[in-house]
Design a protein around this motif. Structure first.
Motif, PDB file in Angstrom:
ATOM      1  N   MET A 199     -48.467 -71.639  45.525  1.00 27.69           N
ATOM      2  CA  MET A 199     -48.506 -72.964  46.652  1.00 27.69           C
ATOM      3  C   MET A 199     -48.835 -74.730  45.242  1.00 27.69           C
ATOM      4  SD  MET A 199     -51.371 -71.845  49.918  1.00 27.69           S
ATOM      5  CE  MET A 199     -51.133 -73.213  50.942  1.00 27.69           C
ATOM      6  N   GLU A 200     -48.257 -73.538  44.701  1.00 25.25           N
ATOM      7  CA  GLU A 200     -48.986 -74.782  44.009  1.00 25.25           C
ATOM      8  C   GLU A 200     -47.766 -75.798  42.521  1.00 25.25           C
ATOM      9  OE1 GLU A 200     -51.174 -72.797  43.622  1.00 25.25           O
ATOM     10  OE2 GLU A 200     -52.111 -74.509  46.001  1.00 25.25           O
ATOM     11  N   GLY A 201     -47.212 -74.999  42.041  1.00 21.09           N
ATOM     12  CA  GLY A 201     -46.466 -74.702  41.150  1.00 21.09           C
ATOM     13  C   GLY A 201     -45.168 -76.117  40.927  1.00 21.09           C
ATOM     14  N   PHE A 202     -44.532 -75.669  41.537  1.00 23.43           N
ATOM     15  CA  PHE A 202     -43.789 -77.062  41.419  1.00 23.43           C
ATOM     16  C   PHE A 202     -43.865 -78.496  42.137  1.00 23.43           C
ATOM     17  CE2 PHE A 202     -40.230 -80.011  43.831  1.00 23.43           C
ATOM     18  CZ  PHE A 202     -39.800 -79.790  43.035  1.00 23.43           C
ATOM     19  N   GLY A 203     -45.041 -78.361  42.100  1.00 21.69           N
ATOM     20  CA  GLY A 203     -46.225 -79.362  42.409  1.00 21.69           C
ATOM     21  C   GLY A 203     -46.507 -80.194  40.818  1.00 21.69           C
ATOM     22  N   VAL A 204     -47.140 -79.314  40.465  1.00 23.14           N
ATOM     23  CA  VAL A 204     -47.739 -78.989  38.996  1.00 23.14           C
ATOM     24  C   VAL A 204     -46.119 -79.732  38.282  1.00 23.14           C
ATOM     25  CG1 VAL A 204     -48.767 -78.493  37.036  1.00 23.14           C
ATOM     26  CG2 VAL A 204     -49.361 -77.758  39.172  1.00 23.14           C
ATOM     27  N   ALA A 205     -45.626 -78.697  38.305  1.00 26.48           N
ATOM     28  CA  ALA A 205     -44.186 -79.660  37.792  1.00 26.48           C
ATOM     29  C   ALA A 205     -43.342 -80.860  38.070  1.00 26.48           C
ATOM     30  CB  ALA A 205     -43.010 -78.390  37.828  1.00 26.48           C
ATOM     31  N   CYS A 206     -43.876 -81.106  38.834  1.00 22.55           N
ATOM     32  CA  CYS A 206     -43.113 -83.072  38.797  1.00 22.55           C
ATOM     33  C   CYS A 206     -44.069 -83.488  37.817  1.00 22.55           C
ATOM     34  CB  CYS A 206     -42.985 -83.127  40.484  1.00 22.55           C
ATOM     35  SG  CYS A 206     -42.332 -82.263  41.256  1.00 22.55           S
ATOM     36  N   ALA A 207     -45.028 -83.354  38.267  1.00 27.72           N
ATOM     37  CA  ALA A 207     -45.877 -84.450  37.564  1.00 27.72           C
ATOM     38  C   ALA A 207     -45.933 -84.096  35.792  1.00 27.72           C
ATOM     39  CB  ALA A 207     -47.520 -84.172  37.468  1.00 27.72           C
ATOM     40  N   ALA A 208     -45.812 -82.442  35.540  1.00 21.15           N
ATOM     41  CA  ALA A 208     -45.511 -82.849  33.521  1.00 21.15           C
ATOM     42  C   ALA A 208     -44.273 -83.233  33.540  1.00 21.15           C
ATOM     43  CB  ALA A 208     -45.939 -81.391  33.721  1.00 21.15           C
ATOM     44  N   ARG A 209     -43.214 -83.167  34.484  1.00 15.33           N
ATOM     45  CA  ARG A 209     -41.728 -83.810  34.223  1.00 15.33           C
ATOM     46  C   ARG A 209     -41.951 -84.852  34.071  1.00 15.33           C
ATOM     47  NH1 ARG A 209     -38.686 -83.807  39.585  1.00 15.33           N
ATOM     48  NH2 ARG A 209     -40.299 -85.605  39.572  1.00 15.33           N
ATOM     49  N   ASP A 210     -42.756 -86.016  34.923  1.00 15.27           N
ATOM     50  CA  ASP A 210     -42.572 -87.110  34.960  1.00 15.27           C
ATOM     51  C   ASP A 210     -43.357 -87.402  33.494  1.00 15.27           C
ATOM     52  OD1 ASP A 210     -40.961 -87.246  37.487  1.00 15.27           O
ATOM     53  OD2 ASP A 210     -43.080 -88.440  38.438  1.00 15.27           O
TER      54      ASP A 210
END
Ligand SMILES: O=C(O)c1cccc(C(=O)CC[C@H]2O[C@@H](n3cnc4c(=O)[nH]cnc43)[C@H](O)[C@@H]2O)c1
Length: 303
Positions: free
Chosen positions: A251-262
């Motif tokens: 339930m979290e991976g893509f959200g963490v990835a967006c923050a990391a990308r930014d």
């Protein structure tokens, strides 16, 4: 994170072998997903530095926004503030940030991780909490002059039967927001088809290679991010068909990835399987087995 090389539901790419993934044997030209920080992402950190001057978040007399009336009625912020550096040994630059959803997952990771090089913080369940909590932690660390060298989304997950069984360890080649899009009479339309960006976050190639080398038995494949845990055979079958390379859902991976990308920080996702994706049977979740596997995997990858 880079734009997708393939469509979200594209067939599995060949699983990389540990030898092929070992940094020493990596191709001279890194894949686009690799970042300059990635090669050192799991290496020993630089010596610890004294912490910067205390921030409001460290000073009880100065309430942070988390304590303002605006948050009344909202659940308590899990432990984002507790996760901030509070002593010199925790303030070293270039640590690995491991973000989990809940404290039980964080405890399992901490039991295997080196506390001097790895910082583990639970930020809440779901992609929104994950993105917000991770973005805050990355921004605060950068503002203090001690940016994280990489961020790992870690925890338990549901495994697609036949691809990742209960107790298995999974590494996400891609983290995919599987429910980001629109329903239509002809089927689900991903944001790519709607022209609104991407639902796919590639793991940082060098970071994934390092993790796969440390975890040669891990299943490497796509990990879906969903705001709703799958609970019927029909939804499981639909997801399995739309995403033939998906091995797990969380339930979290893509959200963490967006923050990391930014933040320009290398990202990867590590999961251990607590339950099969399918008809809801919460009592059958093998939490102890999954937490134990999470501790073992972290000890091998960043202990
Ligand atoms: O009992 C429930 O239905 C339930 C609903 C939301 C969260 C949980 C958790 O236990 C939170 C931990 C964490 O676990 C991941 N997870 C584990 N199995 C699955 C799954 O089959 N599908 C999606 N996510 C899963 C998820 O990342 C949660 O944050 C329990």
């Amino acid at each position: 994170m880079t734009p997708p090389e393939t469509e979200p539901g594209s067939p599995p790419r060949p699983a990389p072998t540990p030898a092929a993934l070992h940094p020493a044997q990596a191709p001279a030209s890194p894949q686009p997903a690799a970042s300059p920080r990635a090669a050192q992402a799991l290496a020993s950190p630089q010596p610890a530095q004294p912490p910067a001057a205390p921030s409001p978040a460290h000073t009880p007399a100065t309430p942070s926004p988390a304590h303002t009336p605006a948050r009344q009625g909202l659940p308590a912020r899990p432990t984002a503030e507790a996760g901030l550096p509070t002593r010199p040994a925790e303030a070293g630059p270039g640590r690995l940030l491991v973000v989990t959803a809940v404290e039980a997952e964080a405890e399992a990771v901490r039991a295997g991780a080196d506390p001097l090089t790895v910082h583990v913080v639970p930020v809440g369940v779901g992609p929104a909490a994950a993105a917000a909590g991770t973005a805050r932690l990355l921004a605060l660390a950068e503002a203090r002059g001690h940016p994280y060298r990489a961020v790992l989304s870690a925890g338990i997950a549901g495994g697609f039967p036949g691809r990742a069984e209960v107790g298995a360890t999974v590494l996400g080649a891609r983290s995919i927001a599987a429910d980001l899009g629109a329903e239509a009479p002809g089927g689900f339309l991903a944001v790519e088809e709607l022209g609104f960006g991407s639902s796919v976050a590639d793991a940082d190639a060098a970071l994934l290679a390092t993790l796969a080398s440390a975890l040669p038995h891990a299943v490497v494949g796509d990990v879906l991010t969903l705001a709703t845990v799958t609970g019927t055979a029909s939804t499981a079958a639909a997801l399995s068909s739309r995403f033939p390379a998906a091995v797990a859902e969380a339930m979290e991976g893509f959200g963490v990835a967006c923050a990391a990308r930014d933040a320009g920080v290398p990202f990867a996702e590590l999961r251990t399987i607590s339950n099969p994706v399918g008809p809801r049977d919460r009592a059958a979740w093998r939490l102890a087995e999954a937490f134990s596997a999470l501790t073992t995997a972290t000890a091998k990858a960043c202990g």
